[in-house]
Scaffold this motif. Structure first.
Motif, PDB file in Angstrom:
ATOM      1  N   UNK B 258      56.892  56.273  23.625  1.00 24.57           N
ATOM      2  CA  UNK B 258      56.736  55.731  24.982  1.00 24.57           C
ATOM      3  C   UNK B 258      57.890  54.798  25.307  1.00 24.57           C
ATOM      4  N   UNK B 261      61.115  56.593  26.264  1.00 25.60           N
ATOM      5  CA  UNK B 261      61.146  57.181  27.605  1.00 25.60           C
ATOM      6  C   UNK B 261      61.061  56.094  28.676  1.00 25.60           C
ATOM      7  N   UNK B 262      60.220  55.103  28.427  1.00 28.65           N
ATOM      8  CA  UNK B 262      59.923  54.162  29.501  1.00 28.65           C
ATOM      9  C   UNK B 262      60.979  53.084  29.650  1.00 28.65           C
ATOM     10  N   UNK B 265      63.599  53.944  32.138  1.00 26.72           N
ATOM     11  CA  UNK B 265      62.982  54.009  33.463  1.00 26.72           C
ATOM     12  C   UNK B 265      62.817  52.611  34.038  1.00 26.72           C
ATOM     13  N   UNK B 266      62.298  51.693  33.220  1.00 29.68           N
ATOM     14  CA  UNK B 266      62.093  50.325  33.699  1.00 29.68           C
ATOM     15  C   UNK B 266      63.416  49.658  34.016  1.00 29.68           C
ATOM     16  N   UNK B 268      66.141  51.160  35.047  1.00 29.67           N
ATOM     17  CA  UNK B 268      66.633  51.725  36.303  1.00 29.67           C
ATOM     18  C   UNK B 268      65.880  51.111  37.484  1.00 29.67           C
ATOM     19  N   UNK B 269      64.545  50.982  37.349  1.00 28.78           N
ATOM     20  CA  UNK B 269      63.755  50.432  38.443  1.00 28.78           C
ATOM     21  C   UNK B 269      64.143  48.998  38.740  1.00 28.78           C
ATOM     22  N   UNK B 272      68.773  49.115  39.166  1.00 25.17           N
ATOM     23  CA  UNK B 272      69.376  49.982  40.181  1.00 25.17           C
ATOM     24  C   UNK B 272      68.576  49.987  41.469  1.00 25.17           C
ATOM     25  N   UNK B 273      67.266  50.244  41.371  1.00 26.91           N
ATOM     26  CA  UNK B 273      66.484  50.370  42.587  1.00 26.91           C
ATOM     27  C   UNK B 273      66.077  49.043  43.169  1.00 26.91           C
ATOM     28  N   UNK B 274      66.009  47.992  42.332  1.00 27.09           N
ATOM     29  CA  UNK B 274      65.551  46.708  42.827  1.00 27.09           C
ATOM     30  C   UNK B 274      64.062  46.667  43.099  1.00 27.09           C
ATOM     31  N   UNK B 275      63.311  47.649  42.610  1.00 29.95           N
ATOM     32  CA  UNK B 275      61.875  47.653  42.881  1.00 29.95           C
ATOM     33  C   UNK B 275      61.094  46.840  41.867  1.00 29.95           C
ATOM     34  N   UNK B 276      61.465  46.954  40.596  1.00 26.31           N
ATOM     35  CA  UNK B 276      60.727  46.237  39.565  1.00 26.31           C
ATOM     36  C   UNK B 276      61.453  44.932  39.286  1.00 26.31           C
ATOM     37  N   UNK B 280      58.823  43.992  33.825  1.00 26.42           N
ATOM     38  CA  UNK B 280      58.562  45.383  33.484  1.00 26.42           C
ATOM     39  C   UNK B 280      59.359  45.764  32.247  1.00 26.42           C
TER      40      UNK B 280
END
Lengths: 629, 329
Positions: B258, B261-262, B265-266, B268-269, B272-276, B280
């Protein structure tokens, strides 16, 4: 540590209880997950929206945009220019736009781009026109983007944007630059502009560098009113971005508030909210549920066609599309000027920001414009739906271990050997399943080479993909025929089952954070089938299992889902042959669309279906069709 | 009574060889372990990832493996020298000197042989002198002691708080300046303090001590990376005879998968995305550290339990003949 094993090393007592009641517990958890999803839409279980960012001060200022004549003049002139020059073809008059923007007093530039897309022979060329309005008394470190696509029916919106630009030029209170972008070929042009702005090149999109920049983009508002007659009555607020990303909830709430301030009705997915007193009734519930469902599907299969805002997500920019529509009743409300005031209010609020949007939620879905369901409320649904998969994996693993331990001591050695050997023997099957997925993923890129002039049309591309996707499942059969049965005895299928279940849980869990919509849809449909996929001995069990798996094959599932959707939305009950044909055509469109999106917009849907879901499907297919003698 | 007792003892003695095969290391395991360890090293996703990233952890891992080879083939001084090189590069692998010195001091692992203090001290002396010699060479080559600021003081003082897969960065972004020195001491001592009880417990099993210290270093280093995990993961197949007693393999393996993979992702969030946000990412790296700790304690438990069963047989029966429960106290 103490709770996970007892001190003498044996598993804890609750684990034995779990293993005895595993099947009942799995069914219970799945049903509970579905009920949970249905419940969180009910207003008692979610909250009313609110503003987290105090700096926004939404709607506090008096809107000053009153330029009705100017808007109408711009729109009329644009229509004339387009018709005289291009006639019915509605080409974009770049020089006219540049001229108008310069006459307003803005720095206007053009940007050329070329896109190479599979399924479209030749390249797609276009030119974006953008103008930067520099903030008079602030350093140009941040900017707000107003984007309008050029289409035959957005001429009125372009007129409004031009007149709004001229209005904004006259004000002195801007702390951020305003950038007005008029794109050709809609989201392809927007993506070209953004990739050049952020200097992040995309392989299939050749975009010229921009002549001017405006600093970090704080927010983007896209306007896309179809040229229906004003007055409008509703404003559709679209917020779904590529890869299931969503903008900050504050931005959505801001535009809802601005819409209501202009006495227009904000809608989501063209669905109006239930009226105040209907909120806690059954009628209201169905409205909320329908909007939520549309939201989840829109987030799951987010394409770039909902508006220009959808491509901003990858660059960390919060963006929303405003789409006025509907037939207003009075002429004094809902005209272009009111839409302009709506945008002005939004721009002035974003102008007040001190930091980028970070306060409110990024992970949510909206049952109505005034209610939200945040990640803390909807994530347990994934936990409940995926619980059966995890419990099954755990129980199967523990049973596998018990088989080795419970036999007599003399056989213990032999059993352990077969267990570890079968675990290793299953590795080639896993590798083959993932290679098939990788093959399916890279196939379009192998077939389509942007640099060479090889181009395939939609049909050929889809045929290639479908052929591979349908013939690949024969691989496990061939492998199992050629190798001795000793290598793939039942214990190795059990190990494969554990691996497949765990991988499914991992993929869905990770996707739930990135794109909740697709995760919950996959969880609802794939989770129950995966828990009952075992190498059955009886013919009937085998047949049923096979059929269920065939329905779950990504292409087949896509076809069936589109068929069901078409059947539900078409007004006249269709004939089965027409329905099948329509479903097939739409499947072709959707598949090629996913591939195009992954090339141009870096959408991960195609990768999700081929690299993540297809190998898991192949593993389950291998388990079901295992030959045991 | 006495005769019953002696009969029970005799039965135990005969049963000892019959049912206790799983306790012993089989020769075929030793032969296959070499191949399995190689495969585990080459196909480890963390190893491949650190190769793609072109990090220097490749060199660290190579030197640690070289030290291990020298250690196991009975060349303690060579092993100490190579380990001095690794410690010169990374500082924290110095704790791996403890199992090497212990091995040379106990020379074979029989609990009857006395502890050879001269051997212990001489190996540590070789280690220190090679390290000092390497440092002297660096000083002469670079002309000053300024390199200490960029190397050892950087590890010790933790000035850079770029997010890593470790536990330091998140904590030190929040700590107040007047407590910083205190918490620096606490966090740095974490690696070194656990060596003492582990060495006392495992003084007769230096290989297990080496393995466990590798995991400890990977978790508690100030600037760890996933490349640090590659060596100890590759070494897991050599404990084939302990698999019977490992309890949390499923949990630790799933958590690692986990994390693999995760974590991207965390990241990037967040970035890069500024969402998390940082929470996280830190949560998933904390889960990774937890999985490693589970693995460490599992290995330790399995080793200790194995010792008990080696003296009392695979089924421990007390005088009345019922099977005894073995509890970790």
């Amino acid at each position: 540590m103490r709770s996970l094993t007892r001190s003498d090393g044996r598993p804890p007592k609750w684990l034995n209880g779990l293993r005895r009641k595993a099947n009942a517990l799995c069914a219970l958890l799945y049903v509970a997950g579905l009920i949970y999803l249905a419940c969180i839409v009910w207003p008692s279980f979610n909250d009313r929206t609110y503003f987290s960012e105090n700096a926004l001060l939404p709607g506090l200022v008096d809107d000053e945009f009153v330029h009705r004549e100017r808007t109408n003049t711009f729109a009329k002139q644009l229509r004339e220019v387009v018709q005289t020059r291009y006639g019915k073809e509605y080409g974009m008059p770049h020089d006219w736009l540049l001229e108008q923007l310069e006459s307003i007093g803005l720095e206007a530039y053009a940007q050329n781009f070329t896109a190479f897309l599979p399924g479209i022979s030749g390249a797609v060329e276009g030119t974006n026109i953008f103008a930067v309005m520099r903030a008079a008394r602030a350093p140009s470190v941040e900017s707000i983007v107003v984007a309008v696509p050029f289409r035959s029916n957005t001429l009125g919106s372009i007129g409004l944007a031009l007149s709004l630009a001229s209005f904004c030029r006259e004000q002195i209170y801007w702390s951020k630059d305003l950038i007005f972008v008029f794109t050709e070929h809609e989201t392809i042009g927007m993506q070209a502009w953004l990739s050049a702005y952020h200097r992040l090149p995309i392989s299939s999109l050749k975009a010229d560098p921009l002549a001017a920049h405006g600093g970090a983009i704080q927010a983007a508002l896209a306007l896309e009113a179809t040229d229906g007659s004003t007055p409008f009555s509703n404003v559709d607020i679209r917020y779904n971005m590529i890869n299931g990303q969503l903008p900050n909830l504050d931005l959505v709430n801001l535009l809802v508030k601005m819409t209501e301030k202009e006495a227009l009705v904000p809608t989501l997915y063209m669905q109006e909210d239930p009226h105040g007193q209907d909120l806690y009734t059954e009628k209201g519930y169905w409205k909320l549920a329908k909007t939520s469902f549309k939201g989840i599907v829109a987030q799951a299969f987010s394409r770039a066609d909902s508006g220009l805002h959808s491509v901003f997500g990858a660059y960390g920019v919060q963006a929303v599309t405003i789409s006025p529509y509907g037939k207003g009743r009075t002429k004094s409300q809902g005209g272009w000027v009111d839409i302009g005031r709506l945008l002005e209010g939004g721009l002035r609020s974003v102008n007040n920001l001190l930091e980028k949007f970070h306060q409110s939620f990024f992970f949510y879905f909206l049952p109505s414009t005034h209610r939200y369901v945040s990640i803390g409320v909807f994530m347990p649904a994934i936990g409940l739906l995926m619980g059966p998969v995890l419990i099954k994996a755990l129980c199967v693993w523990l049973d596998l271990n018990d088989e080795g331990e419970s036999s007599a001591d003399g056989d213990a050695k032999a059993k352990k050997e077969t267990k570890s050997e079968s675990a290793l023997a299953v590795l080639p099957l896993i590798v083959i399943a993932h290679s098939c997925g990788a093959l399916l993923y890279f196939l379009p890129y192998l077939l389509f080479n942007a640099q060479a002039s090889i181009s395939t049309n939609d049909q050929q591309l889809f045929q290639a993909i479908a052929t591979i996707a349908i013939t690949l499942p024969i691989c496990p059969w061939i492998i199992q025929r050629n190798l001795a049965d000793k290598d793939f005895g039942v214990p190795s299928m059990v190990v494969l089952r554990v691996v497949a279940l765990l991988e499914l849980a991992l993929i869905v869990g990770v996707t739930a954070v990135l794109n909740f919509g697709i995760a919950v849809l996959v969880a609802i449909f794939v989770a129950p089938i995966s828990t009952i996929t075992i190498p059955f001995r009886s013919k009937i069990g085998w047949a049923l299992n096979s059929m269920a798996l065939v329905l779950l094959h990504p292409l087949v599932a896509c076809c069936v889902a589109l068929g069901v959707y078409t059947a539900l939305t078409v007004p006249v009950p269709p004939t089965p042959s027409w329905l099948a044909q329509r479903a097939f055509e739409q499947t072709v469109d959707v598949t090629v669309g996913f591939i195009r999106d992954s090339l141009v917009y870096q959408s991960h849907l195609y990768a999700f279906f081929t690299l993540a879901l297809f190998p898991i499907w192949m593993m389950f297919w291998t388990i079901v069709h295992h030959r045991s003698e | 009574m006495k005769r019953q007792r002696s009969e029970v003892k005799r039965i135990e003695k005969t049963e000892k060889t019959d049912g206790n095969e799983p306790l012993f290391v089989r020769s075929m395991d030793v032969a296959s372990a070499a191949v399995v360890v190689q495969v585990c090293y080459l196909f480890n996703p963390f190893g491949i990832a650190s190769c793609i990233a072109m990090t220097t952890s490749v060199f660290h891992n190579f030197l640690i493996a070289a030290a291990l080879v020298a250690f196991q083939s009975g060349r303690p001084y060579v092993s100490a020298s190579v380990l001095a090189l690794v410690s010169m590069l990374g500082l924290y692998p110095a704790v791996l000197m403890v199992p090497i010195a212990l091995h040379y001091a106990t020379a074979g692992g029989n609990s009857k042989t006395p502890f050879d203090w001269t051997a212990f001290c001489s190996s540590i002396a070789v280690f220190c002198s090679v390290w000092a010699g390497a440092l002297y060479m660096i000083v002469t080559l670079s002309g000053s002691w300024q390199f200490l600021q960029s190397t050892y003081l950087f590890f010790v003082l933790v000035p850079d708080l770029t997010p890593t897969v470790g536990v330091f960065w998140y904590f030190f972004t929040e700590v107040f300046d007047h407590f910083r020195l205190f918490f620096l001491w606490v966090f740095q001592l974490n690696i070194f303090i656990f060596v003492i009880p582990l060495a006392l417990t495992l003084r007769r099993s230096p290989m297990m001590l080496f393995h466990i210290l590798l995991i400890l270093i990977a978790v508690f280093k100030p600037y760890p990376s996933v490349g640090d995990a590659v060596v100890y993961m590759a070494l897991l197949p050599i404990w084939r005879h302990l698999y019977l007693y490992i309890r949390h393999s499923f949990l630790a393996a799933c958590t690692m998968a986990v994390f693999a993979v995760l974590a991207p992702v965390m990241w990037k969030l967040w970035i890069q995305d500024g969402s998390a946000n940082a929470n996280f990412y830190f949560a998933i790296t904390l889960a990774y550290c937890t999985a490693q700790i589970f693995l460490l304690t599992d290995l330790l438990y399995a080793e200790l339990r194995h010792r008990i069963h080696m003296t009392h047989g695979i089924r421990v029966v007390d005088e009345s003949g019922t099977e005894a429960k073995i509890a970790l106290s």
